[in-house]
Design a protein around this motif. Structure first.
Motif, PDB file in Angstrom:
ATOM      1  N   UNK A 132       5.696  -7.765  38.410  1.00 33.88           N
ATOM      2  CA  UNK A 132       4.848  -8.950  38.532  1.00 33.88           C
ATOM      3  C   UNK A 132       3.632  -8.663  39.411  1.00 33.88           C
ATOM      4  N   UNK A 133       3.825  -7.874  40.452  1.00 33.71           N
ATOM      5  CA  UNK A 133       2.687  -7.466  41.277  1.00 33.71           C
ATOM      6  C   UNK A 133       1.727  -6.616  40.457  1.00 33.71           C
ATOM      7  N   UNK A 134       2.259  -5.702  39.667  1.00 32.51           N
ATOM      8  CA  UNK A 134       1.410  -4.866  38.816  1.00 32.51           C
ATOM      9  C   UNK A 134       0.594  -5.724  37.861  1.00 32.51           C
ATOM     10  N   UNK A 135       1.223  -6.749  37.277  1.00 36.52           N
ATOM     11  CA  UNK A 135       0.512  -7.634  36.349  1.00 36.52           C
ATOM     12  C   UNK A 135      -0.646  -8.327  37.055  1.00 36.52           C
ATOM     13  N   UNK A 136      -0.436  -8.792  38.283  1.00 33.53           N
ATOM     14  CA  UNK A 136      -1.519  -9.437  39.033  1.00 33.53           C
ATOM     15  C   UNK A 136      -2.667  -8.461  39.287  1.00 33.53           C
ATOM     16  N   UNK A 137      -2.316  -7.251  39.696  1.00 32.07           N
ATOM     17  CA  UNK A 137      -3.349  -6.263  39.996  1.00 32.07           C
ATOM     18  C   UNK A 137      -4.125  -5.874  38.740  1.00 32.07           C
ATOM     19  N   UNK A 138      -3.446  -5.785  37.615  1.00 30.72           N
ATOM     20  CA  UNK A 138      -4.122  -5.461  36.357  1.00 30.72           C
ATOM     21  C   UNK A 138      -5.133  -6.546  35.992  1.00 30.72           C
TER      22      UNK A 138
ATOM     23  N   UNK B 207      -6.518  -8.990  38.064  1.00 34.22           N
ATOM     24  CA  UNK B 207      -7.489  -9.469  39.049  1.00 34.22           C
ATOM     25  C   UNK B 207      -8.240  -8.376  39.797  1.00 34.22           C
ATOM     26  N   UNK B 208      -7.862  -7.121  39.667  1.00 35.84           N
ATOM     27  CA  UNK B 208      -8.533  -6.058  40.422  1.00 35.84           C
ATOM     28  C   UNK B 208      -9.082  -4.998  39.477  1.00 35.84           C
ATOM     29  N   UNK B 209      -9.996  -4.159  39.966  1.00 34.61           N
ATOM     30  CA  UNK B 209     -10.517  -3.061  39.143  1.00 34.61           C
ATOM     31  C   UNK B 209      -9.707  -1.772  39.276  1.00 34.61           C
ATOM     32  N   UNK B 210      -8.580  -1.793  39.997  1.00 32.64           N
ATOM     33  CA  UNK B 210      -7.794  -0.577  40.202  1.00 32.64           C
ATOM     34  C   UNK B 210      -7.352   0.013  38.867  1.00 32.64           C
ATOM     35  N   UNK B 211      -7.335   1.347  38.788  1.00 35.72           N
ATOM     36  CA  UNK B 211      -6.829   2.016  37.609  1.00 35.72           C
ATOM     37  C   UNK B 211      -5.317   1.889  37.497  1.00 35.72           C
ATOM     38  N   UNK B 212      -4.797   2.145  36.296  1.00 40.47           N
ATOM     39  CA  UNK B 212      -3.358   1.974  36.054  1.00 40.47           C
ATOM     40  C   UNK B 212      -2.539   2.923  36.927  1.00 40.47           C
ATOM     41  N   UNK B 213      -2.976   4.174  37.081  1.00 40.28           N
ATOM     42  CA  UNK B 213      -2.241   5.116  37.934  1.00 40.28           C
ATOM     43  C   UNK B 213      -2.160   4.601  39.367  1.00 40.28           C
TER      44      UNK B 213
ATOM     45  N   UNK C 227      -2.434   1.470  40.415  1.00 42.30           N
ATOM     46  CA  UNK C 227      -1.584   0.281  40.465  1.00 42.30           C
ATOM     47  C   UNK C 227      -0.110   0.675  40.470  1.00 42.30           C
ATOM     48  N   UNK C 228       0.244   1.666  39.652  1.00 42.10           N
ATOM     49  CA  UNK C 228       1.635   2.127  39.631  1.00 42.10           C
ATOM     50  C   UNK C 228       2.074   2.561  41.035  1.00 42.10           C
ATOM     51  N   UNK C 229       1.228   3.318  41.728  1.00 40.06           N
ATOM     52  CA  UNK C 229       1.561   3.776  43.080  1.00 40.06           C
ATOM     53  C   UNK C 229       1.658   2.606  44.049  1.00 40.06           C
ATOM     54  N   UNK C 230       0.731   1.662  43.929  1.00 42.01           N
ATOM     55  CA  UNK C 230       0.723   0.513  44.824  1.00 42.01           C
ATOM     56  C   UNK C 230       1.968  -0.351  44.644  1.00 42.01           C
TER      57      UNK C 230
ATOM     58  N   UNK D  49      -7.074 -20.850  50.021  1.00 38.79           N
ATOM     59  CA  UNK D  49      -7.651 -19.576  50.463  1.00 38.79           C
ATOM     60  C   UNK D  49      -7.031 -18.439  49.669  1.00 38.79           C
ATOM     61  N   UNK D  50      -7.849 -17.697  48.936  1.00 34.52           N
ATOM     62  CA  UNK D  50      -7.362 -16.542  48.182  1.00 34.52           C
ATOM     63  C   UNK D  50      -7.904 -15.259  48.798  1.00 34.52           C
ATOM     64  N   UNK D  51      -7.003 -14.339  49.184  1.00 27.90           N
ATOM     65  CA  UNK D  51      -7.458 -13.068  49.765  1.00 27.90           C
ATOM     66  C   UNK D  51      -8.267 -12.271  48.754  1.00 27.90           C
ATOM     67  N   UNK D  52      -9.332 -11.641  49.229  1.00 29.02           N
ATOM     68  CA  UNK D  52     -10.210 -10.851  48.381  1.00 29.02           C
ATOM     69  C   UNK D  52      -9.976  -9.369  48.598  1.00 29.02           C
ATOM     70  N   UNK D  53     -10.289  -8.611  47.572  1.00 32.54           N
ATOM     71  CA  UNK D  53     -10.132  -7.169  47.636  1.00 32.54           C
ATOM     72  C   UNK D  53     -11.141  -6.580  48.593  1.00 32.54           C
ATOM     73  N   UNK D  54     -10.647  -5.769  49.528  1.00 31.05           N
ATOM     74  CA  UNK D  54     -11.543  -5.128  50.475  1.00 31.05           C
ATOM     75  C   UNK D  54     -12.321  -4.027  49.770  1.00 31.05           C
ATOM     76  N   UNK D  55     -13.606  -3.895  50.116  1.00 39.63           N
ATOM     77  CA  UNK D  55     -14.424  -2.831  49.532  1.00 39.63           C
ATOM     78  C   UNK D  55     -14.001  -1.491  50.120  1.00 39.63           C
ATOM     79  N   UNK D  56     -13.923  -0.471  49.243  1.00 40.70           N
ATOM     80  CA  UNK D  56     -13.555   0.866  49.693  1.00 40.70           C
ATOM     81  C   UNK D  56     -14.702   1.506  50.438  1.00 40.70           C
TER      82      UNK D  56
END
Length: 275
Positions: free
Chosen positions: A65-71, A73-79, A81-84, A268-275
């Motif tokens: 379910x966390x992976x689904x959210x990241x897919x 709402x975020x620009x992270x790649x699938x690899x 997200x799997x690690x996260x 309040x929704x947390x936002x992705x921190x810029x790398x």
């Protein structure tokens, strides 16, 4: 869910929270058992009695379910997200994701984002404010079958066991609900409900069971003021599919917060921190 004795359920609540907080780690159920002072078989049996599912299966569900959210709402790649989400092996992650959602992760991302795009013009407009919030703490208890957001967080104590035993200094503190099954619905709905705690007093509080102290890290948030909790779902959907893209930022996928302040409710929704 089936609840046994109060003491056992409070202990399994601690176990469930530990599983949620260690999704990206390789810690085992044996590590959890050691932490709790039980054998692994006792933990598995008692967890199933309380939640109707094994702790390993429960953690796998939360990871996906966390992976689904990241897919979505975020620009992270699938690899990444799997690690996260605690998967060392990308192929194992893809197989597990397909078993649950019936499509591969990349196809899921494409389908869900297309659906959000289709909905964006049918939503009411909300005014979104970006805010860098400082580190804060809250005294909360967990609810696993939460009702609708409780009377706009008024009289929230009626729904939280032990709330009336909180220290007197928290009587007028701002109520908060941390919504762990948003912005994507979970098969394991749960919220943390409680009040903000001044940093000065955080480490000297004696909290009643089953309350615990949580840290809300310093982070950038997208914030919307709501007239009442009936607007929560549409506001969250607005920020997911329209409001944030207009500001060039992404949701982090972490749990949103609903806070009762001087001027009503604030989402309040947390936002992705810029790398």
């Amino acid at each position: 869910m089936v609840q046994g004795g109060k003491t056992m359920f409070n202990e399994m609540m601690r176990a469930e929270i530990w599983l949620q907080e260690t999704l990206d780690s390789q810690l085992s159920i044996e590590d959890l058992a050691t932490r709790m002072g039980y054998s692994s078989s006792q933990v598995r049996r008692r967890f199933r009695q309380s939640f109707g599912i094994s702790p390993s299966a429960y953690r796998d569900m939360l990871r996906l379910e966390k992976a689904a959210r990241l897919l979505i709402h975020t620009p992270h790649g699938v690899h990444d997200i799997a690690k996260r989400c605690g998967y060392r092996n990308h192929s194992a992650f893809t197989r597990a994701f397909q078993r649950r959602y019936r499509v591969a992760p990349r196809e899921y991302r494409q389908n869900q984002r297309l659906e959000l795009y289709r909905q964006r013009h049918n939503l009411p407009h909300f005014s979104v404010k970006m805010a860098d919030l400082p580190l804060r703490r809250a005294a909360v208890t967990r609810l696993y079958q939460p009702p609708e957001i409780i009377e706009n967080l008024d009289n929230w104590q009626r729904n939280a066991e032990g709330a009336y035993d909180l220290p007197a200094r928290l009587t007028n503190a701002a109520p908060i609900a941390i919504l762990h099954d948003h912005p994507l619905a979970s098969e394991a709905p749960r919220i943390d409900l409680g009040v903000h705690v001044d940093e000065e007093h955080a480490h000297r509080l004696a909290l009643p069971l089953p309350f615990r102290l949580v840290m809300l890290p310093a982070q950038r948030h997208a914030c919307i003021t709501l007239e009442d909790s009936s607007h929560l779902t549409s506001a969250m959907l607005f920020m997911a599919c329209r409001g944030l893209s207009e500001h060039g930022v992404y949701l982090s996928g972490e749990a949103p917060q609903l806070v009762k302040g001087k001027y009503g409710l604030e989402l309040r929704l947390p936002l992705l921190e810029e790398d």
